[in-house]
Scaffold this motif. Structure first.
Motif, short mmCIF file in Angstrom:
data_model
loop_
_atom_site.label_atom_id
_atom_site.label_comp_id
_atom_site.label_asym_id
_atom_site.label_seq_id
_atom_site.Cartn_x
_atom_site.Cartn_y
_atom_site.Cartn_z
N VAL A 181 -4.70 4.93 9.38
CA VAL A 181 -3.49 5.72 9.09
C VAL A 181 -3.74 6.62 7.88
O VAL A 181 -3.33 7.80 7.89
CB VAL A 181 -2.30 4.78 8.83
N LEU A 182 -4.39 6.09 6.85
CA LEU A 182 -4.67 6.88 5.64
C LEU A 182 -5.59 8.06 5.94
O LEU A 182 -5.56 9.07 5.23
CB LEU A 182 -5.29 5.99 4.57
N ALA A 183 -6.40 7.93 6.98
CA ALA A 183 -7.29 9.04 7.36
C ALA A 183 -6.59 10.04 8.28
O ALA A 183 -6.78 11.25 8.15
CB ALA A 183 -8.54 8.48 8.05
N LEU A 184 -5.77 9.53 9.20
CA LEU A 184 -5.13 10.42 10.18
C LEU A 184 -4.10 11.34 9.54
O LEU A 184 -3.96 12.50 9.97
CB LEU A 184 -4.47 9.59 11.29
N VAL B 154 0.85 -1.20 0.00
CA VAL B 154 0.00 0.00 0.00
C VAL B 154 0.88 1.25 0.00
O VAL B 154 0.63 2.21 -0.74
CB VAL B 154 -0.94 0.01 1.21
N GLY B 155 1.93 1.24 0.83
CA GLY B 155 2.86 2.37 0.84
C GLY B 155 3.54 2.58 -0.49
O GLY B 155 3.70 3.71 -0.95
N ALA B 156 3.92 1.46 -1.14
CA ALA B 156 4.57 1.56 -2.45
C ALA B 156 3.61 2.11 -3.50
O ALA B 156 4.00 2.90 -4.37
CB ALA B 156 5.09 0.19 -2.89
N VAL B 157 2.35 1.71 -3.42
CA VAL B 157 1.33 2.21 -4.37
C VAL B 157 1.14 3.72 -4.18
O VAL B 157 1.13 4.49 -5.14
CB VAL B 157 0.00 1.46 -4.18
N VAL B 158 0.97 4.14 -2.93
CA VAL B 158 0.77 5.58 -2.65
C VAL B 158 2.01 6.37 -3.07
O VAL B 158 1.90 7.44 -3.67
CB VAL B 158 0.46 5.80 -1.16
N PRO C 71 -3.97 12.93 6.52
CA PRO C 71 -4.57 14.18 6.02
C PRO C 71 -5.16 15.05 7.13
O PRO C 71 -5.13 16.28 7.02
CB PRO C 71 -5.68 13.66 5.09
N ILE C 72 -5.68 14.43 8.19
CA ILE C 72 -6.24 15.22 9.28
C ILE C 72 -5.14 16.04 9.96
O ILE C 72 -5.30 17.23 10.27
CB ILE C 72 -6.95 14.30 10.31
N ASN D 212 -0.50 15.06 -3.12
CA ASN D 212 0.80 14.70 -2.57
C ASN D 212 0.98 15.25 -1.16
O ASN D 212 1.54 14.60 -0.28
CB ASN D 212 1.92 15.22 -3.48
N ASN D 213 0.51 16.47 -0.94
CA ASN D 213 0.63 17.09 0.37
C ASN D 213 -0.09 16.28 1.44
O ASN D 213 0.45 16.05 2.53
CB ASN D 213 0.08 18.52 0.31
N TYR D 214 -1.28 15.81 1.14
CA TYR D 214 -2.07 15.09 2.14
C TYR D 214 -1.69 13.61 2.26
O TYR D 214 -2.00 12.97 3.26
CB TYR D 214 -3.56 15.23 1.82
N LEU D 215 -1.01 13.08 1.26
CA LEU D 215 -0.61 11.67 1.31
C LEU D 215 0.77 11.47 1.94
O LEU D 215 1.15 10.33 2.24
CB LEU D 215 -0.59 11.08 -0.10
N THR D 216 1.50 12.54 2.17
CA THR D 216 2.88 12.42 2.63
C THR D 216 2.99 11.70 3.97
O THR D 216 3.78 10.76 4.12
CB THR D 216 3.53 13.81 2.74
N LEU D 217 2.24 12.13 4.97
CA LEU D 217 2.37 11.54 6.30
C LEU D 217 1.96 10.06 6.32
O LEU D 217 2.66 9.24 6.93
CB LEU D 217 1.56 12.34 7.32
N PRO D 218 0.86 9.67 5.68
CA PRO D 218 0.55 8.23 5.66
C PRO D 218 1.63 7.39 5.00
O PRO D 218 1.97 6.31 5.50
CB PRO D 218 -0.77 8.17 4.86
N VAL D 219 2.18 7.86 3.88
CA VAL D 219 3.15 7.03 3.17
C VAL D 219 4.42 6.86 3.99
O VAL D 219 5.06 5.78 3.95
CB VAL D 219 3.46 7.60 1.78
#
Length: 404
Positions: free
Chosen positions: A261-264, A181-185, A266-267, A229-236
């Protein structure tokens, strides 16, 4: 699959990881810097025409005046500083790690035969093809009419990623599923920069150098991907370091943990974006984050497998040691017999009774509370054997005297 000397494999992994982390720091750091600077811009009547705002900064003992033009300055400069290779090197080094750690050691880290009985080649091909196919699906969603509705698109992409997390958990080992999932994101983010953000910027720069106005649609599309990209950075970031935390990836609800994790991520980014833009500090985001982390803690505590029944009230140390010897010592012996291992895994030796007792807490973490070990369950440790280990450990925790 290709087999290399364990020394060569270890050094390839180290070099690739070093480059990957360094490039990622440069890429994410510059991204965070520009997002923060953009949101701290202050308009003023003294600024030149076409300037959206300025930001005064202090760094290295010097004063810096950052100015942002809404489109472009009246007179285009001949030299630009482009931030291109940071993202590309991050992906290339990450893909090298995927090959060295997961594809070349698929039987240990990519496959869990209790999940799906795949060959190393099948698992590697599945992983590689999914990276390519899923990018085209995501890209298609962004280019579709849905792409003009930011919130709706974000929700659809989120649900899409959660479904992927569950699907990967039904095909690959827990460790590989979360990493995939991390590699996909990460692939989405780098491809956003490579195929949309940078090309669109170059097209507009080339047009303006010729005296042609910038294309607003190109700007809109680049901004869309930049926001993603900005909102996906922390989850990845968390997903890519997940392999160090068995309770995250090797428990039965790992896909649901990934969803949280994918929700937190962006929050958390929303808090900083809002604060930097001068729109207030939405402190509720931290309460939601705390609740999400508590939910992860609870889910990870539920154990490795839904079908596990409570273990018996007691188990002998001799039986526990026999299980460890049978299922673990081929890798964790003074002289490992597992192909490709020149030394005990992580230098942990489990072929001695006292060493088994010494590492009891670690055995509890990786083989009872999670199924991280044996990796990919290559030695086929059974549920009943994990129950015996749990009963022995429960007895130690309760202070019962061990019997052989």
């Amino acid at each position: 699959m290709i087999e290399l000397s364990p020394v060569i494999t270890e050094w390839l992994s180290l070099i690739a990881r070093w480059v990957h982390v360094t490039a990622a720091m440069a890429w994410i750091g510059s991204s965070f810097y520009f997002m923060q600077t953009d949101m701290k811009l202050v308009p003023g009547a003294h600024l030149p025409e076409g300037v959206q705002g300025e930001a005064w900064q202090v760094h290295g003992g010097n004063f810096w005046n950052m100015v942002k033009y809404t489109v472009a300055p009246p007179r285009m400069p001949s030299v630009f500083t482009w931030y291109i290779w940071e993202s590309r090197v991050t992906w290339l080094s990450g893909f090298a790690l995927l090959i060295v750690v997961y594809y070349m050691q698929a039987d240990l880290f990519l496959i869990d035969k209790s999940v799906m009985d795949l060959s190393p080649a099948q698992a590697a091909i599945f992983s590689l093809i999914s990276l390519v196919v899923l990018w085209f699906i995501y890209d298609g969603l962004c280019r579709s009419p849905l792409g003009r509705h930011e919130v709706a698109l974000a929700v659809i992409v989120y649900v899409f990623l959660v479904v992927l997390a569950y699907a990967f958990s039904q095909v690959l080992s827990g460790r590989a599923a979360v990493n995939q999932v991390g590699a996909v994101v990460g692939t989405f983010m780098v491809a956003n920069a490579f195929t949309v953000i940078h090309p669109n910027q170059r097209k507009n720069v080339a047009a303006m150098l010729k005296g042609t106005p910038a294309d607003g649609e190109l700007v809109r599309k680049a901004r869309q991907r930049s926001i993603h990209n900005n909102y996906l950075t922390l989850p990845v970031i968390l997903l890519m370091i997940s392999n160090h935390y068995p309770l995250l990836y090797a428990t039965r609800y790992n896909w649901l943990i990934v969803a949280i994790v994918l929700a937190l991520g962006p929050i958390i980014r929303h808090f900083f974006n809002s604060r930097n833009a001068g729109k207030g500090s939405p402190w509720w985001t931290w309460m939601v984050t705390a609740a999400g982390m508590l939910a992860i803690l609870y889910l990870s505590s539920l154990g490795a497998r839904a079908e596990e029944a409570p273990a018996g009230s007691a188990a002998t140390f001799g039986r526990a040691q026999e299980i460890v010897s049978t299922r673990c010592s081929m890798c964790h012996a003074r002289e490992p017999v597992w192909p490709g291992l020149a030394a005990p895994g992580k230098n942990i030796i489990l072929d001695d009774p006292e060493m088994v007792r010494r590492y009891a807490a670690l055995i509890d973490m990786v083989a009872v509370r999670s199924n991280a070990m044996p990796p990919g369950n290559v030695t086929e440790m059974t549920t009943e054997e994990r129950q015996v280990l749990r009963a022995w450990l429960d007895g130690r925790a309760a202070g019962r005297q061990e019997s052989n």
